[in-house]
Design an enzyme around this catalytic site. Structure first.
Site, mmCIF file in Angstrom:
data_model
loop_
_atom_site.group_PDB
_atom_site.id
_atom_site.type_symbol
_atom_site.label_atom_id
_atom_site.label_comp_id
_atom_site.label_asym_id
_atom_site.label_seq_id
_atom_site.Cartn_x
_atom_site.Cartn_y
_atom_site.Cartn_z
ATOM 1 N N GLY A 49 0.834 -1.194 0.000
ATOM 2 C CA GLY A 49 0.000 0.000 0.000
ATOM 3 C C GLY A 49 0.866 1.239 0.000
ATOM 4 O O GLY A 49 2.044 1.189 0.381
ATOM 5 N N GLN A 54 2.586 10.024 1.760
ATOM 6 C CA GLN A 54 3.914 9.411 1.695
ATOM 7 C C GLN A 54 4.698 9.854 0.456
ATOM 8 O O GLN A 54 5.903 9.670 0.395
ATOM 9 C CB GLN A 54 3.805 7.882 1.678
ATOM 10 C CG GLN A 54 3.266 7.307 2.980
ATOM 11 C CD GLN A 54 3.282 5.798 2.919
ATOM 12 O OE1 GLN A 54 2.337 5.195 2.428
ATOM 13 N NE2 GLN A 54 4.362 5.191 3.389
ATOM 14 N N CYS A 101 6.565 -0.244 6.879
ATOM 15 C CA CYS A 101 6.065 0.956 6.206
ATOM 16 C C CYS A 101 7.182 1.567 5.378
ATOM 17 O O CYS A 101 8.317 1.665 5.853
ATOM 18 C CB CYS A 101 5.571 1.945 7.262
ATOM 19 S SG CYS A 101 4.902 3.459 6.550
ATOM 20 N N LEU A 102 6.849 1.981 4.159
ATOM 21 C CA LEU A 102 7.871 2.582 3.295
ATOM 22 C C LEU A 102 8.389 3.902 3.862
ATOM 23 O O LEU A 102 9.484 4.332 3.502
ATOM 24 C CB LEU A 102 7.300 2.805 1.884
ATOM 25 C CG LEU A 102 6.835 1.537 1.155
ATOM 26 C CD1 LEU A 102 6.320 1.878 -0.231
ATOM 27 C CD2 LEU A 102 7.954 0.510 1.072
ATOM 28 N N HIS A 143 -3.893 0.569 8.043
ATOM 29 C CA HIS A 143 -2.562 1.183 7.962
ATOM 30 C C HIS A 143 -2.584 2.373 6.992
ATOM 31 O O HIS A 143 -2.072 3.459 7.320
ATOM 32 C CB HIS A 143 -1.555 0.111 7.513
ATOM 33 C CG HIS A 143 -0.156 0.598 7.375
ATOM 34 N ND1 HIS A 143 0.893 0.102 8.126
ATOM 35 C CD2 HIS A 143 0.390 1.525 6.541
ATOM 36 C CE1 HIS A 143 2.008 0.720 7.774
ATOM 37 N NE2 HIS A 143 1.747 1.586 6.807
ATOM 38 N N GLU A 144 -3.178 2.172 5.823
ATOM 39 C CA GLU A 144 -3.174 3.248 4.811
ATOM 40 C C GLU A 144 -4.075 4.410 5.235
ATOM 41 O O GLU A 144 -3.713 5.574 5.046
ATOM 42 C CB GLU A 144 -3.584 2.705 3.442
ATOM 43 C CG GLU A 144 -2.645 1.652 2.865
ATOM 44 C CD GLU A 144 -1.171 2.029 2.918
ATOM 45 O OE1 GLU A 144 -0.843 3.229 2.773
ATOM 46 O OE2 GLU A 144 -0.343 1.129 3.121
ATOM 47 N N HIS A 147 -2.402 6.752 7.575
ATOM 48 C CA HIS A 147 -1.493 7.719 6.933
ATOM 49 C C HIS A 147 -2.222 9.013 6.580
ATOM 50 O O HIS A 147 -1.624 10.095 6.599
ATOM 51 C CB HIS A 147 -0.906 7.122 5.648
ATOM 52 C CG HIS A 147 0.310 6.277 5.861
ATOM 53 N ND1 HIS A 147 1.449 6.746 6.477
ATOM 54 C CD2 HIS A 147 0.582 4.994 5.514
ATOM 55 C CE1 HIS A 147 2.370 5.776 6.505
ATOM 56 N NE2 HIS A 147 1.864 4.701 5.933
HETATM 57 NI NI NI Z 1 2.889 2.900 5.689
#
Ligand code: NI
Length: 182
Positions: A49, A54, A101-102, A143-144, A147
């Site tokens: 995701g 991000q 997480c990226l 999670h997304e 963000h």
């Molecule tokens: Ni993330």
């Protein structure tokens, strides 16, 4: 298409609350290109995701894809675009699972999430859609959506004892999330 630069924690954009995508933007070529670029960026970094904050865009927009071969998931989820999503927990049950997480590269941690959720959103063309999800898919949705409110999974951890570098996690597995017992 283009691979976008991913913001890491410490960059203020990761902590800002994103704004709804204006309806007038959704049909535009720039928005469609942005969605394509987010999908390409998610693929480039092997993410499941990616949320717009991000990649330094403060809109309530995220993309998700879970490959059928992903051992964390029961089923794959094809490329899915969440525009202005609304998440509603279903029931009280929570489940612990591993997240990365990226924007927090190189780490893994144990996070308790709602086991089942309902998600309502628009697709990339502005058409409403909804899904009831459970397990890993529900985890990724939570999670997304976090963000979009400036939250990362670290904020949801019950403690930091399970936080691990990815290499050590792969070598030793998840450490128990033991809280306040010492
Ligand atoms: Ni993330």
């Amino acid at each position: 298409m283009a691979i976008l630069k991913v913001a890491r924690i410490g960059h203020p954009v990761v902590r800002e609350t994103a704004k709804p995508v204006p309806a007038a933007e959704i049909q535009g070529a720039a928005f469609q290109r942005l969605v394509d670029d987010m999908v390409e960026t998610m693929h480039e970094y092997d993410g499941v995701g990616l949320a717009a904050p991000q990649i330094h865009v403060g809109w309530r927009l995220a993309v998700i894809e879970i490959l059928p071969t992903d051992e964390r998931a029961e089923d794959g989820v094809p490329v899915t675009v969440l525009v202005n999503p609304k998440l509603t927990p279903l029931g009280k049950r929570r489940a612990r699972g591993i997240e990365g997480c990226l924007s927090v590269p190189g780490f893994r941690g144990v996070v308790a999430r709602h086991e089942r959720v309902k998600l309502e959103a628009l697709d990339r063309h502005g058409k409403p859609w909804s899904v009831e999800a459970h397990g890993f898919f529900a985890r990724v949705l939570q999670h997304e959506c976090d963000h979009l409110d400036g939250r990362v999974y670290l904020d949801r951890m019950e403690g930091l004892r399970s936080l691990a570098y990815q290499e050590e996690f792969e070598r030793f597995g998840a450490q128990e999330a033991v809280d306040d017992e010492e």
